[in-house]
Write an enzyme that holds these catalytic residues in place. Structure first.
Site, PDB file in Angstrom:
ATOM      1  N   GLY A  12       0.770  -1.101   0.196  1.00  0.00           N
ATOM      2  CA  GLY A  12      -0.122  -0.208  -0.264  1.00  0.00           C
ATOM      3  C   GLY A  12       0.573   1.534  -0.036  1.00  0.00           C
ATOM      4  N   THR A 162       4.918   1.629   6.347  1.00  0.00           N
ATOM      5  CA  THR A 162       3.479   1.110   6.915  1.00  0.00           C
ATOM      6  C   THR A 162       2.688   1.502   7.382  1.00  0.00           C
ATOM      7  OG1 THR A 162       1.911  -0.507   7.739  1.00  0.00           O
ATOM      8  CG2 THR A 162       4.249  -1.331   7.886  1.00  0.00           C
ATOM      9  N   ASP A 164       0.467   0.606   9.207  1.00  0.00           N
ATOM     10  CA  ASP A 164       0.689   0.259  10.633  1.00  0.00           C
ATOM     11  C   ASP A 164       0.913   0.454  11.525  1.00  0.00           C
ATOM     12  OD1 ASP A 164      -2.356  -0.548   9.437  1.00  0.00           O
ATOM     13  OD2 ASP A 164      -1.386  -2.821   8.599  1.00  0.00           O
ATOM     14  N   ARG A 199     -25.823  10.158  19.446  1.00  0.00           N
ATOM     15  CA  ARG A 199     -24.950   9.211  19.553  1.00  0.00           C
ATOM     16  C   ARG A 199     -23.689   8.971  20.124  1.00  0.00           C
ATOM     17  NH1 ARG A 199     -27.738   8.119  14.120  1.00  0.00           N
ATOM     18  NH2 ARG A 199     -29.497   9.755  14.024  1.00  0.00           N
ATOM     19  N   GLY A 207      -6.268  -1.821  10.507  1.00  0.00           N
ATOM     20  CA  GLY A 207      -4.935  -2.558  11.194  1.00  0.00           C
ATOM     21  C   GLY A 207      -5.531  -4.058  12.122  1.00  0.00           C
ATOM     22  N   ARG A 208      -5.298  -4.780  11.164  1.00  0.00           N
ATOM     23  CA  ARG A 208      -5.594  -5.566  11.013  1.00  0.00           C
ATOM     24  C   ARG A 208      -5.487  -7.068  11.782  1.00  0.00           C
ATOM     25  NH1 ARG A 208      -9.548  -7.938   8.020  1.00  0.00           N
ATOM     26  NH2 ARG A 208      -9.460  -6.153   6.137  1.00  0.00           N
ATOM     27  N   GLU A 259      -9.481  -2.618  12.566  1.00  0.00           N
ATOM     28  CA  GLU A 259     -10.369  -3.668  11.647  1.00  0.00           C
ATOM     29  C   GLU A 259     -10.481  -5.416  12.147  1.00  0.00           C
ATOM     30  OE1 GLU A 259      -9.506  -3.947   7.301  1.00  0.00           O
ATOM     31  OE2 GLU A 259      -7.606  -3.108   8.602  1.00  0.00           O
ATOM     32  N   ARG A 311      -3.829   7.655   4.251  1.00  0.00           N
ATOM     33  CA  ARG A 311      -2.563   6.688   3.148  1.00  0.00           C
ATOM     34  C   ARG A 311      -2.920   8.582   2.150  1.00  0.00           C
ATOM     35  NH1 ARG A 311      -4.103   1.430   2.087  1.00  0.00           N
ATOM     36  NH2 ARG A 311      -1.616   1.451   3.248  1.00  0.00           N
TER      37      ARG A 311
END
Lengths: 393, 393, 393, 393
Positions: A12, A162, A164, A199, A207-208, A259, A311
């Protein structure tokens, strides 16, 4: 003939890549190198057919001060990118079909597939290009192949990027600071919407495997977060959010989910029958949390995804500073005859480190120092002695 | 006793609402009015129980120069908002339960439900508050009830806001310009990501009934768009995107879809079995287009939703200009003894117009002058004579 | 041979110019024209020496969709600019020296100088370039020469740009909205500094002859302003600022001055002996007001100049909308065989108008409707009926 | 009775101060402290008259989670600031006039003045406020008095802030990163103006004694810079700029000067006769360089000052991260019973250090590693081993 540096970007894109490319080009030319940009990451070295003019113009871009002069003012990567890993190709490029390459079976998400390892072709192309050194800029996957090339005897220098921030052996990867800057600003701006409607605002962020983006954004916006490194208790989480909302004079509360965030008993769902093309919809943990909150408390939510904007655009100061420095450190290493190393930050200082072994997997947030596992928020105390980015390589 | 103005904001928030509230407060105080903020839109007038201190403090906020001094520097609405329509309430507020109100059956998405009309309660509360005039700021739904109150004999002045810009009788609603400014900037920034990966970028933007947000963003970013007012031909659309990509030296292309965009033969899908809470997932037209493109061309896409960010943050110049002016025009109308009117822009000039009849439905893009139904992009020619926002009320 | 359009930009750059250039190029090519960019405004037509390859490459840039594809994403002008007025040149370009041109004496700031009129050379170059039509984008000065060319029989279409918004016959010039957007945002951001130090903040903004930039920025930030169209009373101004500060709970106040702002008895000073190069320092009205405030009240001030940032960066929505539309209107006019006209907004609607006669001087703020001459702030009432930008052409 | 923390901010404001104030308040309350905000820096402790209700309300602001909840979303300082140094007061506050305090003569800019040391009054006020610990946030001058209080036996913890980044014993002061982020973005945006007009662009930036702001902005924008630590040769500098311009296809070049930048033989000039109020105008090094360039080369310049905008608005990620961490480190130190220390970053890691001795003067750029004294630009090589901000405490 001048020596040649081959440079490429994989995975990415993040803001700052073009600053690296520009620095390497300027320094390289100043050191009497020719700098050859390979386009589309490792794909450029697997798909390049030097006998085909179209392929050459698609994959090879000689870099000069003139054509890189202004690239650092925009995000993205001037060399374009792909996710190709030459050691794990699902299919062969057209001009290699019929040739023999080693294969192996790999498993992903329960599905086994056979992949080709076209490293011999990559080596052939590098030799044909007259590459003295390869500078590879990327995240986990791109860098794992950089390490492979090093093992094959190629002189390689790696640069980690990255948003992340989960590459091993370094405390910092290019793109992380800008991602947090963008995420923080989006969340602070959207407070007006969540607040006006009273709300619970649920933000989801890339971020898996690792929770750095969620955690550090939460750190600077002072909101709760759920990261992949820790499965929260759903009832406790919802209680905290409802209490936050009640005690807020503006009657709203916020939570940020990676994520890959999960709660006890939760598993990312795929739902619905496959559509005409065989796709099932993946559930989004933010939507799922919204459903749970509604069911348990009747509270309305707003779910907001923080995605490509993180990004996009220009790098912030830190990313520009690190990108310029990493690019030059790579050239210093090259000048000193070093290779097989990655630029990094270790214990708060710039350093050259080993290119990470892919077996290590992604770097993870250290829960003990950084995450409050009861309050589901960053831990703010006892930072003395930690490097500036509050984590260790 | 000074006369009282009641002011409220309904529906989705947009940047600029607080500028209206501030202007009305300052002008009102200067004209010897008391300005009473009602919180949470029409809900403030249905749920307000003047015998209950908690309810009063929840729903009533006296406005002064001191407490509105800085509010115009942030987005959202200082008075908070809701989507309550007193003529169509699904359930009665706690303190009204047991009382009798007219009911009717309404149908939405194939489902019929019975709703209450609590207008008598709203009128009672307005009288108890000593309201001389009500200033209601909102979109279609909020304004339809403003018209109702006017029909009931209440002095009402309406101010249109919605980033969709689809309120009848005016060429401009507060929030539209900032939404386009945000959308344009997000799209231009994300070109770096779509381009670096050589994809077809699909952006989706708010706009269920009218295509103004998509169309005007496309106008200023020079990309293709699909709007609810025209069903495109899927094959033609995909062909255009693939050709755009090929002819772009950076090998990518972009399209912007309204939420309500459709192609011939397409219907927004709900898929999957209902989950434990009875929710089915709604499909997203952007995701659906991505599936179609992949199936027909093998091209990879990036789908990016432009959502809450469009309505967050500070207003841009045009929204601030219009918001300040609309607020003051409302006060001018009041000073002149006018009511039952809405501030607006007609033929490029500020004007007071009739509050739209809800039967008219949302205002729509005029295809003939604004949309190229073959090239799926804005029409740029023959604008001479059109008002600045290129559309007529 | 295809017909040729010559396009150029003169005077100060503003965001939006590149959008005009791109639109004209795309539309022109679509209409089978060749589009020739002339670089550096009118200088390109006075200094161009078609016998000299260097001069040609310096001043002539053929425009195509390919080389203008991305230019609208940045500010400035792709064609570069200059302030050259071919009818009033202080010295002749090298290759014209020795040739005879009409001269006249002009007076500026009390100094008389002799200037050349090289229009014959401009006409010769236009003929050599095969120009069918000239599209000139600029402010007062650039446009005055466009009118001159029209009088000479050249087909000319003019497009007004200037952040000062002071061109006659139009309510809007490209660059105005972005300038206000930037100024507003700078002032709102700097409130934190002025407030933290409890000062009187004095902002100065471009605008020597007309007060539009100051007035409209003040309108949307709700602060006081002084514009060239009205000489204020110094004691009254200082009193207002001191009272504002006292009544502000944060204990600060703000005022915005046009460059050309004055008070009764004030004249912009030049001070000091000339330095080695014959320059005297010009006083800044902001600094002068600071001195007066300190002397009369002991209050500390912060003086902040709003300068080049106002014209830098990307255009906002309104400027992009108007720039795209003006560019296409110029091409529509050309297609209809019209010339000698300028694109504009009149009474809130797009129109083609006469290129202004320079004798009219700059357009000025209409004090009666827009400026409160006692409170030194914008007038907010009675806007009904006015066009969206609250002024008439 | 709970223990009390007194907190104050002195000197120029920077983004991030409010994040510190909020963190200290939340942590303090969580640790059962009362947190007392003293307004306007040390002035709050010299001018506070506890017998006078007005004075108390002007200078004392009890801090709670409620009143600090949203302050971190804006720049500036919620507690306001001043430059008062209690050990060097030019005049006594009204209510102290007639009392006796130690005096001394100090010299500044050749002028000697007598100043009072009102430390006894400060100590009296601190005692009356029941202060257990003082947290002082500021730059050189503010911190020098923090050290003095520590020497007097007061428990003090200091937090360094200044966009100049020139406080001793730490590699980082709050405000630095945001200042560079702002400066970089202003310079990159203004390239369009300088380029469109083909000028030499001269930017001037805050930094009288140390060149960090100029140097790091130059590092990330890749332009030349002149810093106070090194007197350049004027002819060499101008040659470089003219060559840069020539070799740039857009025909412009840029240089960034610290306020305190000088060349051999140059001295900041004061010019002109004093005006009615005894003020002489100070020259601006940017204007002076412009004059020199014009005189020596005939090249036109654009001079642009980067001033208050650098310290305005929201903090970027790094400043927010450091501000939150410094605030919590101060509270950790307090919990551990430490005092007389300053939060800082040393060798890339967070640490508690000695409050700097004012005799050390400001921290300066290390020329050897960071500045190329022949090319007048940052030095990019050999950064391995340096902490992330490339300088040592």
């Amino acid at each position: 003939m001048p020596k040649r540096i081959v440079i490429l970007t994989g995975g990415g894109d993040v803001p700052g890549l073009n600053a690296v490319i520009k620095q390497v080009t300027y320094r390289g030319v100043g050191m009497d190198y020719e700098v050859v940009g390979v386009r589309r990451g490792w794909e450029g070295l697997t798909h390049l057919n030097l006998d085909d003019a179209d392929s050459k113009s698609r994959y090879i871009l000689p870099l000069t001060p003139l054509n890189t002069r202004t690239i650092d003012r925009t995000g993205g990567t001037f060399l374009h990118s792909s996710r190709t890993n030459p050691a794990k190709m699902k299919s062969l490029p057209e001009h290699l079909k019929g040739l023999t390459f080693p294969t192996k079976d790999i498993e992903k998400g329960g599905k086994v597939s056979t992949v080709f390892d076209v490293t011999t072709q990559v080596l052939k192309n590098l030799e044909a290009l007259g590459a003295d050194t390869v500078i590879a800029i990327g995240g986990d996957d791109t860098l794992s192949y950089a390490r492979r090339l090093h093992d094959e005897g190629v002189k390689v220098i790696a640069i980690p990027k990255t948003m992340d921030n989960d590459v091993q052996h370094t405390e910092y990867c290019i793109g992380f600071s800008t991602a947090i800057t963008r995420a923080e600003s989006a969340i602070q701006r959207q407070r007006t919407t969540v607040g006006s409607h009273e709300r619970i605002g649920i933000f989801r962020i890339f971020g898996r495997d690792a929770g750095y983006t969620a955690l550090y954004t939460a750190y600077v916006t002072n909101i709760r977060c759920v990261i992949p490194e820790f499965k929260v208790d759903l009832d406790n989480l919802i209680n905290l959010l409802v209490q936050d909302k009640k005690s807020n004079p503006s009657n709203y509360s916020l939570v940020l989910l990676s994520e890959g965030a999960e709660w006890e008993g939760y598993q990312v769902k795929h739902f619905g029958e496959a559509d005409a093309y065989g796709h099932q919809k993946k559930a989004n943990v933010g939507d799922d949390l919204a459903v749970e909150i509604k069911a348990k408390t009747k509270e309305e939510t707003i779910v907001s995804d923080l995605t490509y904007d993180l990004r996009s655009g220009d790098p912030d100061f830190t990313d520009k500073l690190v990108a310029c420095t990493y690019g030059n450190m790579a050239m210093d290493a090259l000048a000193e005859g070093n290779s097989g190393l990655m630029t990094g930050i270790v214990n708060g200082c710039f350093d050259m480190v080993e290119i990470p072994d892919p077996k290590l997997g992604p770097r993870k947030v250290e829960l003990g120092s950084m995450y409050n596992t009861e309050r589901y928020r960053p831990n703010y105390s006892n930072k003395r002695g930690l490097p500036i980015f509050l984590c260790r390589a």
